[in-house]
Design a protein around this motif. Structure first.
Motif, PDB file in Angstrom:
ATOM      1  N   ALA A 239       0.826  -1.211   0.000  1.00 24.77           N
ATOM      2  CA  ALA A 239       0.000   0.000   0.000  1.00 24.77           C
ATOM      3  C   ALA A 239       0.862   1.264   0.000  1.00 24.77           C
ATOM      4  O   ALA A 239       0.528   2.253  -0.658  1.00 24.77           O
ATOM      5  CB  ALA A 239      -0.928  -0.002   1.214  1.00 24.77           C
ATOM      6  N   VAL A 240       1.982   1.237   0.705  1.00 18.01           N
ATOM      7  CA  VAL A 240       2.891   2.382   0.730  1.00 18.01           C
ATOM      8  C   VAL A 240       3.559   2.543  -0.631  1.00 18.01           C
ATOM      9  O   VAL A 240       3.634   3.657  -1.180  1.00 18.01           O
ATOM     10  CB  VAL A 240       3.942   2.234   1.851  1.00 18.01           C
ATOM     11  CG1 VAL A 240       5.000   3.333   1.756  1.00 18.01           C
ATOM     12  CG2 VAL A 240       3.277   2.247   3.220  1.00 18.01           C
ATOM     13  N   LYS A 241       4.001   1.438  -1.220  1.00 20.44           N
ATOM     14  CA  LYS A 241       4.622   1.492  -2.550  1.00 20.44           C
ATOM     15  C   LYS A 241       3.636   2.026  -3.587  1.00 20.44           C
ATOM     16  O   LYS A 241       3.995   2.849  -4.444  1.00 20.44           O
ATOM     17  CB  LYS A 241       5.109   0.105  -2.966  1.00 20.44           C
ATOM     18  CG  LYS A 241       6.248  -0.433  -2.117  1.00 20.44           C
ATOM     19  CD  LYS A 241       6.598  -1.839  -2.576  1.00 20.44           C
ATOM     20  CE  LYS A 241       7.476  -2.565  -1.604  1.00 20.44           C
ATOM     21  NZ  LYS A 241       7.744  -3.946  -2.024  1.00 20.44           N
ATOM     22  N   ASP A 242       2.378   1.594  -3.500  1.00 20.65           N
ATOM     23  CA  ASP A 242       1.351   2.053  -4.438  1.00 20.65           C
ATOM     24  C   ASP A 242       1.089   3.553  -4.271  1.00 20.65           C
ATOM     25  O   ASP A 242       0.924   4.279  -5.255  1.00 20.65           O
ATOM     26  CB  ASP A 242       0.053   1.268  -4.247  1.00 20.65           C
ATOM     27  CG  ASP A 242       0.183  -0.205  -4.649  1.00 20.65           C
ATOM     28  OD1 ASP A 242       1.158  -0.548  -5.356  1.00 20.65           O
ATOM     29  OD2 ASP A 242      -0.691  -0.995  -4.244  1.00 20.65           O
TER      30      ASP A 242
ATOM     31  N   VAL B  15       8.671  11.518   3.737  1.00 26.39           N
ATOM     32  CA  VAL B  15       7.214  11.409   3.775  1.00 26.39           C
ATOM     33  C   VAL B  15       6.861  10.281   4.733  1.00 26.39           C
ATOM     34  O   VAL B  15       7.475   9.206   4.700  1.00 26.39           O
ATOM     35  CB  VAL B  15       6.627  11.122   2.373  1.00 26.39           C
ATOM     36  CG1 VAL B  15       5.107  11.098   2.427  1.00 26.39           C
ATOM     37  CG2 VAL B  15       7.113  12.151   1.362  1.00 26.39           C
ATOM     38  N   LEU B  16       5.880  10.531   5.612  1.00 29.83           N
ATOM     39  CA  LEU B  16       5.422   9.522   6.568  1.00 29.83           C
ATOM     40  C   LEU B  16       4.150   8.869   6.064  1.00 29.83           C
ATOM     41  O   LEU B  16       3.252   9.537   5.553  1.00 29.83           O
ATOM     42  CB  LEU B  16       5.161  10.166   7.931  1.00 29.83           C
ATOM     43  CG  LEU B  16       6.354  10.827   8.612  1.00 29.83           C
ATOM     44  CD1 LEU B  16       5.909  11.501   9.905  1.00 29.83           C
ATOM     45  CD2 LEU B  16       7.436   9.816   8.891  1.00 29.83           C
ATOM     46  N   PHE B  17       4.085   7.544   6.231  1.00 26.89           N
ATOM     47  CA  PHE B  17       2.917   6.762   5.816  1.00 26.89           C
ATOM     48  C   PHE B  17       2.507   5.831   6.946  1.00 26.89           C
ATOM     49  O   PHE B  17       3.346   5.370   7.728  1.00 26.89           O
ATOM     50  CB  PHE B  17       3.252   5.879   4.605  1.00 26.89           C
ATOM     51  CG  PHE B  17       3.599   6.630   3.358  1.00 26.89           C
ATOM     52  CD1 PHE B  17       2.613   7.041   2.471  1.00 26.89           C
ATOM     53  CD2 PHE B  17       4.924   6.907   3.044  1.00 26.89           C
ATOM     54  CE1 PHE B  17       2.943   7.716   1.308  1.00 26.89           C
ATOM     55  CE2 PHE B  17       5.264   7.588   1.890  1.00 26.89           C
ATOM     56  CZ  PHE B  17       4.270   7.995   1.011  1.00 26.89           C
ATOM     57  N   ASN B  18       1.209   5.495   6.980  1.00 26.90           N
ATOM     58  CA  ASN B  18       0.780   4.404   7.848  1.00 26.90           C
ATOM     59  C   ASN B  18       0.797   3.123   7.020  1.00 26.90           C
ATOM     60  O   ASN B  18       1.156   3.133   5.843  1.00 26.90           O
ATOM     61  CB  ASN B  18      -0.591   4.684   8.477  1.00 26.90           C
ATOM     62  CG  ASN B  18      -1.709   4.808   7.464  1.00 26.90           C
ATOM     63  OD1 ASN B  18      -1.591   4.415   6.299  1.00 26.90           O
ATOM     64  ND2 ASN B  18      -2.842   5.356   7.909  1.00 26.90           N
ATOM     65  N   GLU B  19       0.381   2.020   7.623  1.00 29.13           N
ATOM     66  CA  GLU B  19       0.416   0.728   6.933  1.00 29.13           C
ATOM     67  C   GLU B  19      -0.545   0.651   5.751  1.00 29.13           C
ATOM     68  O   GLU B  19      -0.370  -0.171   4.852  1.00 29.13           O
ATOM     69  CB  GLU B  19       0.093  -0.408   7.924  1.00 29.13           C
ATOM     70  CG  GLU B  19       1.176  -0.607   8.961  1.00 29.13           C
ATOM     71  CD  GLU B  19       0.830  -1.704   9.943  1.00 29.13           C
ATOM     72  OE1 GLU B  19       1.316  -2.838   9.740  1.00 29.13           O
ATOM     73  OE2 GLU B  19       0.085  -1.420  10.893  1.00 29.13           O
ATOM     74  N   LYS B  20      -1.550   1.534   5.726  1.00 30.33           N
ATOM     75  CA  LYS B  20      -2.534   1.549   4.651  1.00 30.33           C
ATOM     76  C   LYS B  20      -2.078   2.394   3.461  1.00 30.33           C
ATOM     77  O   LYS B  20      -2.790   2.515   2.479  1.00 30.33           O
ATOM     78  CB  LYS B  20      -3.865   2.085   5.163  1.00 30.33           C
ATOM     79  CG  LYS B  20      -4.487   1.238   6.243  1.00 30.33           C
ATOM     80  CD  LYS B  20      -5.755   1.901   6.761  1.00 30.33           C
ATOM     81  CE  LYS B  20      -6.336   1.132   7.925  1.00 30.33           C
ATOM     82  NZ  LYS B  20      -7.522   1.811   8.473  1.00 30.33           N
ATOM     83  N   GLY B  21      -0.904   3.037   3.595  1.00 26.27           N
ATOM     84  CA  GLY B  21      -0.394   3.880   2.527  1.00 26.27           C
ATOM     85  C   GLY B  21      -0.902   5.305   2.581  1.00 26.27           C
ATOM     86  O   GLY B  21      -0.693   6.079   1.662  1.00 26.27           O
TER      87      GLY B  21
END
Length: 105
Positions: A51-54, A93-99
């Motif tokens: 999800a983060v990569k996407d 950039v900060l992301f959660n597990e859901k992207g």
């Protein structure tokens, strides 16, 4: 002479007791300090959730992953990704597990 010997023994005893007391922390304080100082740990880019990569591919076109790290606080993972563009300009950039993008720290 005995007075000096007794005074020296008391002085050494007092130092030992105070140093022992200063280095002993209750278990709760140690756990709280550990949780409060949770830091990002470097990971490989291929370890990022899909999800983060996407989200990076969709929202940061023309930028590539320079570095990635993760922080786990009470089971909630936050991913910090350093992205660079073709000119070498970088941003974290900060992301959660859901992207989902998170506000900076």
């Amino acid at each position: 002479m005995k007075k000096y010997f007794i005074m020296a023994a008391l002085f050494v005893g007092a130092l030992s007791a105070s140093s022992l007391q200063a280095t002993t922390l209750p278990q709760e304080e140690v756990a709280a300090a550990t949780q409060a100082t949770a830091e990002f740990v470097a990971i490989n880019a291929d370890e990022l959730p899909q999800a983060v990569k996407d989200a990076i591919a969709a929202n940061y076109e023309g930028q590539s992953i320079n570095a990635a790290s993760v922080k786990d606080e009470e089971g909630v993972k936050t991913y910090k990704v350093n992205l660079v563009d073709a000119d070498g300009n970088g941003q974290d950039v900060l992301f959660n597990e859901k992207g989902e993008t998170l506000a900076g720290e």
